[in-house]
Design a protein around this motif. Structure first.
Motif, PDB file in Angstrom:
ATOM      1  N   PHE A 221     -27.898 -22.410 -30.618  1.00  0.00           N
ATOM      2  CA  PHE A 221     -29.168 -22.035 -31.233  1.00  0.00           C
ATOM      3  C   PHE A 221     -30.290 -23.024 -30.927  1.00  0.00           C
ATOM      4  CE2 PHE A 221     -32.075 -21.340 -34.871  1.00  0.00           C
ATOM      5  CZ  PHE A 221     -32.228 -19.972 -34.770  1.00  0.00           C
ATOM      6  N   GLY A 222     -29.936 -24.246 -30.560  1.00  0.00           N
ATOM      7  CA  GLY A 222     -30.960 -25.240 -30.258  1.00  0.00           C
ATOM      8  C   GLY A 222     -30.337 -26.550 -29.841  1.00  0.00           C
ATOM      9  N   ILE A 223     -31.153 -27.388 -29.188  1.00  0.00           N
ATOM     10  CA  ILE A 223     -30.693 -28.708 -28.766  1.00  0.00           C
ATOM     11  C   ILE A 223     -31.561 -29.746 -29.463  1.00  0.00           C
ATOM     12  CG2 ILE A 223     -30.231 -30.217 -26.805  1.00  0.00           C
ATOM     13  CD1 ILE A 223     -30.263 -27.653 -25.057  1.00  0.00           C
ATOM     14  N   ILE A 224     -30.916 -30.705 -30.096  1.00  0.00           N
ATOM     15  CA  ILE A 224     -31.629 -31.705 -30.879  1.00  0.00           C
ATOM     16  C   ILE A 224     -31.601 -33.044 -30.150  1.00  0.00           C
ATOM     17  CG2 ILE A 224     -29.565 -32.210 -32.255  1.00  0.00           C
ATOM     18  CD1 ILE A 224     -31.477 -32.676 -34.652  1.00  0.00           C
ATOM     19  N   ALA A 225     -32.758 -33.709 -30.113  1.00  0.00           N
ATOM     20  CA  ALA A 225     -32.879 -34.968 -29.376  1.00  0.00           C
ATOM     21  C   ALA A 225     -33.615 -36.003 -30.210  1.00  0.00           C
ATOM     22  CB  ALA A 225     -33.623 -34.724 -28.056  1.00  0.00           C
ATOM     23  N   LEU A 226     -33.388 -37.268 -29.872  1.00  0.00           N
ATOM     24  CA  LEU A 226     -34.043 -38.383 -30.550  1.00  0.00           C
ATOM     25  C   LEU A 226     -34.756 -39.266 -29.528  1.00  0.00           C
ATOM     26  CD1 LEU A 226     -31.267 -39.620 -33.018  1.00  0.00           C
ATOM     27  CD2 LEU A 226     -33.237 -38.204 -33.565  1.00  0.00           C
ATOM     28  N   LYS A 227     -35.836 -39.888 -29.972  1.00  0.00           N
ATOM     29  CA  LYS A 227     -36.533 -40.865 -29.147  1.00  0.00           C
ATOM     30  C   LYS A 227     -37.098 -41.950 -30.052  1.00  0.00           C
ATOM     31  CE  LYS A 227     -37.832 -41.799 -24.882  1.00  0.00           C
ATOM     32  NZ  LYS A 227     -36.881 -41.874 -23.769  1.00  0.00           N
ATOM     33  N   ARG A 228     -36.818 -43.193 -29.695  1.00  0.00           N
ATOM     34  CA  ARG A 228     -37.355 -44.337 -30.444  1.00  0.00           C
ATOM     35  C   ARG A 228     -38.657 -44.788 -29.795  1.00  0.00           C
ATOM     36  NH1 ARG A 228     -37.687 -49.750 -29.995  1.00  0.00           N
ATOM     37  NH2 ARG A 228     -37.387 -51.067 -31.849  1.00  0.00           N
ATOM     38  N   VAL A 229     -39.713 -44.941 -30.594  1.00  0.00           N
ATOM     39  CA  VAL A 229     -41.028 -45.308 -30.071  1.00  0.00           C
ATOM     40  C   VAL A 229     -41.621 -46.423 -30.920  1.00  0.00           C
ATOM     41  CG1 VAL A 229     -43.314 -44.470 -29.432  1.00  0.00           C
ATOM     42  CG2 VAL A 229     -41.370 -42.915 -29.340  1.00  0.00           C
ATOM     43  N   ASP A 230     -42.186 -47.421 -30.245  1.00  0.00           N
ATOM     44  CA  ASP A 230     -42.895 -48.496 -30.941  1.00  0.00           C
ATOM     45  C   ASP A 230     -44.363 -48.121 -31.087  1.00  0.00           C
ATOM     46  OD1 ASP A 230     -40.741 -50.273 -31.296  1.00  0.00           O
ATOM     47  OD2 ASP A 230     -40.908 -50.945 -29.225  1.00  0.00           O
ATOM     48  N   ILE A 231     -44.865 -48.214 -32.302  1.00  0.00           N
ATOM     49  CA  ILE A 231     -46.236 -47.804 -32.608  1.00  0.00           C
ATOM     50  C   ILE A 231     -46.951 -48.938 -33.324  1.00  0.00           C
ATOM     51  CG2 ILE A 231     -47.631 -46.205 -34.006  1.00  0.00           C
ATOM     52  CD1 ILE A 231     -45.391 -44.163 -33.603  1.00  0.00           C
ATOM     53  N   PHE A 232     -48.215 -49.148 -32.941  1.00  0.00           N
ATOM     54  CA  PHE A 232     -48.999 -50.130 -33.686  1.00  0.00           C
ATOM     55  C   PHE A 232     -49.521 -49.459 -34.945  1.00  0.00           C
ATOM     56  CE2 PHE A 232     -52.895 -52.290 -34.975  1.00  0.00           C
ATOM     57  CZ  PHE A 232     -52.439 -53.597 -35.059  1.00  0.00           C
ATOM     58  N   MET A 233     -49.058 -49.941 -36.091  1.00  0.00           N
ATOM     59  CA  MET A 233     -49.412 -49.364 -37.385  1.00  0.00           C
ATOM     60  C   MET A 233     -50.467 -50.256 -38.051  1.00  0.00           C
ATOM     61  SD  MET A 233     -47.732 -46.596 -38.793  1.00  0.00           S
ATOM     62  CE  MET A 233     -45.953 -46.830 -38.815  1.00  0.00           C
ATOM     63  N   GLU A 234     -51.652 -49.697 -38.240  1.00  0.00           N
ATOM     64  CA  GLU A 234     -52.733 -50.479 -38.827  1.00  0.00           C
ATOM     65  C   GLU A 234     -52.396 -50.944 -40.242  1.00  0.00           C
ATOM     66  OE1 GLU A 234     -56.414 -48.381 -38.638  1.00  0.00           O
ATOM     67  OE2 GLU A 234     -56.230 -47.931 -36.498  1.00  0.00           O
ATOM     68  N   SER A 235     -51.697 -50.111 -40.997  1.00  0.00           N
ATOM     69  CA  SER A 235     -51.351 -50.475 -42.374  1.00  0.00           C
ATOM     70  C   SER A 235     -50.405 -51.668 -42.437  1.00  0.00           C
ATOM     71  CB  SER A 235     -50.717 -49.278 -43.094  1.00  0.00           C
ATOM     72  OG  SER A 235     -49.526 -48.868 -42.419  1.00  0.00           O
ATOM     73  N   GLU A 236     -49.631 -51.872 -41.361  1.00  0.00           N
ATOM     74  CA  GLU A 236     -48.686 -52.989 -41.307  1.00  0.00           C
ATOM     75  C   GLU A 236     -49.215 -54.152 -40.469  1.00  0.00           C
ATOM     76  OE1 GLU A 236     -45.917 -53.016 -43.021  1.00  0.00           O
ATOM     77  OE2 GLU A 236     -46.169 -50.962 -43.763  1.00  0.00           O
ATOM     78  N   HIS A 237     -50.308 -53.920 -39.735  1.00  0.00           N
ATOM     79  CA  HIS A 237     -50.874 -54.931 -38.836  1.00  0.00           C
ATOM     80  C   HIS A 237     -49.826 -55.421 -37.838  1.00  0.00           C
ATOM     81  CE1 HIS A 237     -54.479 -55.057 -41.308  1.00  0.00           C
ATOM     82  NE2 HIS A 237     -53.725 -55.244 -42.375  1.00  0.00           N
ATOM     83  N   ALA A 238     -48.970 -54.519 -37.385  1.00  0.00           N
ATOM     84  CA  ALA A 238     -47.901 -54.901 -36.462  1.00  0.00           C
ATOM     85  C   ALA A 238     -47.325 -53.652 -35.811  1.00  0.00           C
ATOM     86  CB  ALA A 238     -46.806 -55.656 -37.207  1.00  0.00           C
ATOM     87  N   GLU A 239     -46.519 -53.874 -34.765  1.00  0.00           N
ATOM     88  CA  GLU A 239     -45.804 -52.769 -34.141  1.00  0.00           C
ATOM     89  C   GLU A 239     -44.613 -52.379 -35.003  1.00  0.00           C
ATOM     90  OE1 GLU A 239     -44.655 -53.293 -30.108  1.00  0.00           O
ATOM     91  OE2 GLU A 239     -46.630 -52.682 -29.363  1.00  0.00           O
ATOM     92  N   VAL A 240     -44.435 -51.093 -35.162  1.00  0.00           N
ATOM     93  CA  VAL A 240     -43.357 -50.566 -35.997  1.00  0.00           C
ATOM     94  C   VAL A 240     -42.575 -49.539 -35.193  1.00  0.00           C
ATOM     95  CG1 VAL A 240     -42.820 -49.312 -38.106  1.00  0.00           C
ATOM     96  CG2 VAL A 240     -44.702 -50.934 -38.103  1.00  0.00           C
ATOM     97  N   ALA A 241     -41.266 -49.572 -35.287  1.00  0.00           N
ATOM     98  CA  ALA A 241     -40.421 -48.616 -34.572  1.00  0.00           C
ATOM     99  C   ALA A 241     -40.243 -47.355 -35.399  1.00  0.00           C
ATOM    100  CB  ALA A 241     -39.060 -49.238 -34.268  1.00  0.00           C
ATOM    101  N   VAL A 242     -40.514 -46.199 -34.783  1.00  0.00           N
ATOM    102  CA  VAL A 242     -40.301 -44.915 -35.445  1.00  0.00           C
ATOM    103  C   VAL A 242     -39.368 -44.066 -34.588  1.00  0.00           C
ATOM    104  CG1 VAL A 242     -42.583 -44.967 -36.513  1.00  0.00           C
ATOM    105  CG2 VAL A 242     -42.283 -43.774 -34.345  1.00  0.00           C
ATOM    106  N   VAL A 243     -38.802 -43.055 -35.206  1.00  0.00           N
ATOM    107  CA  VAL A 243     -37.880 -42.150 -34.519  1.00  0.00           C
ATOM    108  C   VAL A 243     -38.503 -40.758 -34.468  1.00  0.00           C
ATOM    109  CG1 VAL A 243     -35.622 -41.036 -34.602  1.00  0.00           C
ATOM    110  CG2 VAL A 243     -35.851 -43.449 -35.205  1.00  0.00           C
ATOM    111  N   LEU A 244     -38.522 -40.171 -33.260  1.00  0.00           N
ATOM    112  CA  LEU A 244     -38.950 -38.789 -33.085  1.00  0.00           C
ATOM    113  C   LEU A 244     -37.696 -37.929 -32.992  1.00  0.00           C
ATOM    114  CD1 LEU A 244     -41.481 -40.398 -32.149  1.00  0.00           C
ATOM    115  CD2 LEU A 244     -41.907 -38.573 -30.499  1.00  0.00           C
ATOM    116  N   GLN A 245     -37.560 -36.964 -33.870  1.00  0.00           N
ATOM    117  CA  GLN A 245     -36.444 -36.020 -33.836  1.00  0.00           C
ATOM    118  C   GLN A 245     -36.992 -34.655 -33.483  1.00  0.00           C
ATOM    119  OE1 GLN A 245     -33.239 -35.794 -37.034  1.00  0.00           O
ATOM    120  NE2 GLN A 245     -34.294 -33.846 -37.386  1.00  0.00           N
TER     121      GLN A 245
END
Length: 419
Positions: A221-245
């Motif tokens: 019915f579908g294929i599920i994938a993940l990707k880890r991306v580093d994002i500069f988050m202004e609220s944290e004043h730093a790069e933060v790792a997020v996951v795209l599903q």
């Protein structure tokens, strides 16, 4: 006299309590006032009235803390209301309309936007009604809004660079593009469609039957994938790792997307993970998704056999590889077309989700309009190095129903392959 003395003592006790309870920096009940009160008590014919007044004063002081909390609450409400007013305030667009279609020749346009001019025009026509209906008062035309939004998504330029390029205030560019992200997110199900109807579900199942390498998976019915991306988050004043599903279908369209902080991510906590756990009818009976070893094994989510003990295990894992390649191609296509993923920056996690949803929506529209720019662009065939894999633990294989379902699938597929 005894009665007057008793009353005076009561008044003194109350006054002392007032001096103790009342905050010093806001105190208006000074020692002078204290002496004056005693004088009034001594010379007053209405001692009960004075005591009543002092008791009222003490009651008022005891409510100071409550008053402060109430004041804070009102201030918060006022600030929230001001933010709402600011959000819905006019943009006051006083500049000429931006038309990328007329600004660049075909080759330049395609190198910047990574799509054909005809595709851009079709997307503009598709979104025009939605943009006009939901855009903020005083905003530019849908053409300008889409031009700025797609330029931001398709390039890795920051708002300051876009501002200089088109000679517009960068804050206004931000406002226009962010309003676009909100509009797309508010109409999420118009662009990122989970197959809910019986007809749509049957079409999804049949779609994978049209892919030769995956036709053996009759209930896929579908294929599920993940990707880890580093994002500069202004609220944290730093790069933060997020996951795209992401979940994609046989047409390479995205039917579900989800973003979470890497430290907080689990499949079970994602919306689709919770939905499938509570209501298996979200997919047709017996159907399943295919995912990597990062995902937990479920009756509705098939993952590779981690420890290959038999030849059948190796063959089964080999049959799954085309599914992973299809999902990787979809994720890679997102990055090749929307370069903002290489240098993603956002105010907070919610804005990251708005951006990703907008990217997935535009990707699906490009698929709908059969845009083949990435397929024919020679330079675009290179593999981009972006993102990464999850560093956390692998998904669990302890689900009994999942183990049973995979064994059934293993026996059916490998036996069929051997015949």
């Amino acid at each position: 006299m005894e009665e007057r003395a008793v009353l005076a003592n009561i008044a003194t006790i109350i006054t002392k309590d007032l001096l103790i309870d009342e905050p010093p920096r806001h105190s208006t009940f000074t020692s002078g006032n204290f002496s004056l009160s005693l004088q009034l008590l001594e010379g007053s014919d209405d001692d009960e009235a004075e005591i009543f007044a002092l008791m009222q004063r003490k009651r008022a002081v005891s409510n100071v803390g409550k008053g402060k909390e109430e004041l804070k609450r009102k201030q918060v409400e006022q600030t929230t209301e001001e933010l709402k007013i600011k959000k819905t305030s006019k943009m006051e667009w006083k500049y000429t309309e931006l038309s990328l279609l007329h600004r660049y020749v075909d080759s330049q346009f395609e190198s910047y936007l990574h799509m054909r001019k005809l595709t851009f025009l079709k997307i503009q026509q598709e979104l025009e009604e939605i943009l006009r209906r939901h855009v903020l008062p005083g905003a530019p035309t849908p053409q300008t809004t889409l031009s700025l939004a797609l330029w931001k998504l398709s390039t890795d330029e920051h708002f300051e660079e876009i501002s200089r390029k088109f000679q517009l205030p960068w804050s206004l560019c931000q406002q226009v593009v962010r309003s676009f992200w909100h509009i797309i997110s508010d109409n999420y199900e118009s662009f990122i469609k989970w197959p809910n109807s019986l007809e749509a579900q049957q079409c999804t199942l049949q779609g994978f039957q049209g892919v030769p390498q995956l036709s053996c998976f009759q209930e896929l019915f579908g294929i599920i994938a993940l990707k880890r991306v580093d994002i500069f988050m202004e609220s944290e004043h730093a790069e933060v790792a997020v996951v795209l599903q992401l979940i994609c279908n046989a047409e390479n369209k995205i039917i579900d997307c989800y973003v979470e902080l890497e430290q907080d991510y689990t499949f079970e906590e994602s919306p689709i993970g919770q939905t499938l756990a509570l209501n298996p009818r979200t997919m047709p009976a017996g159907s399943y998704l295919i995912g990597s070893t990062s995902f937990p094994l479920k009756s509705y989510l098939i993952r590779p056999i981690e420890t290959e003990c038999f030849r059948k295990d190796t063959v089964f894992n080999g049959l799954l590889k085309p599914a992973f390649e299809l999902a990787d191609n979809v994720v890679d296509t997102l990055a090749r077309r929307f370069h903002t993923l290489y240098a993603l920056e956002a105010r907070d996690l919610n804005e990251v989700r708005l951006i990703v949803e907008s990217i997935c929506a535009m990707h699906n529209l490009c698929i709908d309009f059969q845009d083949n720019y990435l397929e024919t662009d020679v330079g675009g065939q290179q593999k981009f190095s972006w993102g990464g894999v999850l560093s956390g633990p692998r998904g669990s294989e302890k689900d009994v129903k999942g183990l049973r379902r995979r064994v059934e699938l293993l026996d059916a597929l490998v036996n069929t392959e051997g015949e």
